[in-house]
Design an enzyme around this catalytic site. Structure first.
Site, PDB file in Angstrom:
ATOM      1  N   SER A  15       0.799  -1.230   0.000  1.00  0.00           N
ATOM      2  CA  SER A  15       0.000   0.000   0.000  1.00  0.00           C
ATOM      3  C   SER A  15       0.826   1.272   0.000  1.00  0.00           C
ATOM      4  CB  SER A  15      -0.941   0.016   1.213  1.00  0.00           C
ATOM      5  OG  SER A  15      -0.206   0.074   2.420  1.00  0.00           O
ATOM      6  N   VAL A  61       0.573 -10.163   7.679  1.00  0.00           N
ATOM      7  CA  VAL A  61       1.401 -11.304   7.280  1.00  0.00           C
ATOM      8  C   VAL A  61       1.954 -12.078   8.465  1.00  0.00           C
ATOM      9  CG1 VAL A  61       2.029 -10.265   5.069  1.00  0.00           C
ATOM     10  CG2 VAL A  61       3.510  -9.916   7.068  1.00  0.00           C
ATOM     11  N   SER A 139      17.326  -6.210   2.715  1.00  0.00           N
ATOM     12  CA  SER A 139      17.893  -4.875   2.916  1.00  0.00           C
ATOM     13  C   SER A 139      19.410  -4.995   2.962  1.00  0.00           C
ATOM     14  CB  SER A 139      17.383  -4.280   4.231  1.00  0.00           C
ATOM     15  OG  SER A 139      17.985  -3.024   4.499  1.00  0.00           O
ATOM     16  N   TYR A 153      15.758  -4.998  13.323  1.00  0.00           N
ATOM     17  CA  TYR A 153      15.462  -4.946  11.889  1.00  0.00           C
ATOM     18  C   TYR A 153      16.565  -5.645  11.088  1.00  0.00           C
ATOM     19  CZ  TYR A 153      14.848  -2.906   7.210  1.00  0.00           C
ATOM     20  OH  TYR A 153      14.700  -2.726   5.860  1.00  0.00           O
ATOM     21  N   ALA A 155      18.651  -7.920  12.070  1.00  0.00           N
ATOM     22  CA  ALA A 155      18.604  -9.362  12.303  1.00  0.00           C
ATOM     23  C   ALA A 155      17.509 -10.014  11.471  1.00  0.00           C
ATOM     24  CB  ALA A 155      18.380  -9.639  13.789  1.00  0.00           C
TER      25      ALA A 155
END
Length: 257
Positions: A15, A61, A139, A153, A155
């Site tokens: 979105s 999710v 990332s 994040y 990890a």
């Protein structure tokens, strides 16, 4: 590059930001796209905006029931699933001394467990496709670089790549490929929220002297989904304008000399 215009793609976290860019890229390439987000109204709005018969769907999710419903909706509306872009992710900042167990678990649940659950839920349809594609949005943060406040994040994003490599082996006999795009700093709504000073400093650290745009990530995802990548699996593409290449800031100064 070869695109199959009758194929179906699911884009989670579709979105806004990178996910919206991926959804648009696939729609522009002729895919029928299921845009998935926690906010159903926002998913519907993006689907209407990108056109091409796209459809919106509300799902978290990190919840098994939601992703199973997501997969069922794609099969019901489009007849199958050819591509899963597991893009949904969150990046709340928290330094180690202040990070709570709940903070850590939330990031892992959405970013890492969410990727696993989405893949598992879509597996029957991807197998039926005979040429299924799974594209994870990882990332550079975690697998290659680090940044204070994003240890959880990082990890989760490094964990996605460990998941990807074994998943690629397990799913290869079914003709399914599993790959990951590793974005650097991409100009999105979330990036705008960190402030102009951060944006300027980050752009200065990139050899190309700019932040990326969402279409850059969409292009890499489309490559992995295309027919020309049908023998590529368990691999990553870093899309960062060369950000991770200089060994120090002196290298950037030297390139201008």
């Amino acid at each position: 590059m070869t695109y199959a215009t009758s194929r179906t793609a699911i884009v989670t976290g579709g979105s806004k930001g990178i996910g919206k860019g991926i959804a648009k890229g696939f729609a522009d390439a002729g895919y029928r796209v299921l845009v998935v987000a926690r906010n159903g109204a926002e998913a519907d709005a993006v689907a209407a905006e990108i056109g091409g018969g796209a459809s919106g769907f509300a799902a978290d999710v990190s919840k098994l029931a939601d992703v199973r419903a997501m997969a069922a909706a794609a099969v019901e509306r489009f007849g199958g699933i050819d591509v899963l872009c597991a893009n949904a992710g969150i990046f709340p900042a928290a330094k180690l001394a202040d990070m709570t167990e709940a903070d850590f678990d939330l990031v892992m649940d959405v970013n890492l467990k969410g990727a696993f659950l989405s893949v598992q839920a879509c597996l029957p349809a991807l197998k039926a496709s005979k040429a299924g594609r799974i594209v994870l949005t990882s990332s550079i943060t975690g697998p290659i670089t680090g940044y204070p406040g994003w240890s959880h994040y990082g990890a989760s994003k490094a964990g996605q790549l460990g998941f990807m490599r074994t998943a690629a082996i397990e799913l290869a006999p079914f003709g399914i490929t599993v790959n990951a795009v590793m974005p650097g700093n991409i100009m999105t709504e979330g990036m705008a929220g960190v402030g102009q000073d951060y944006i300027d400093k980050t752009a200065a650290s990139v050899p190309m002297k700019r932040l990326g745009v969402v279409a850059d990530i969409a292009g890499a995802a489309l490559y992995f989904a295309s027919d020309v990548a049908n023998y590529v699996t368990g691999q990553t593409i870093v899309v960062d304008g060369g950000q991770v290449l200089p060994e120090n800031t002196g290298a950037l100064d030297a390139m201008e000399g």
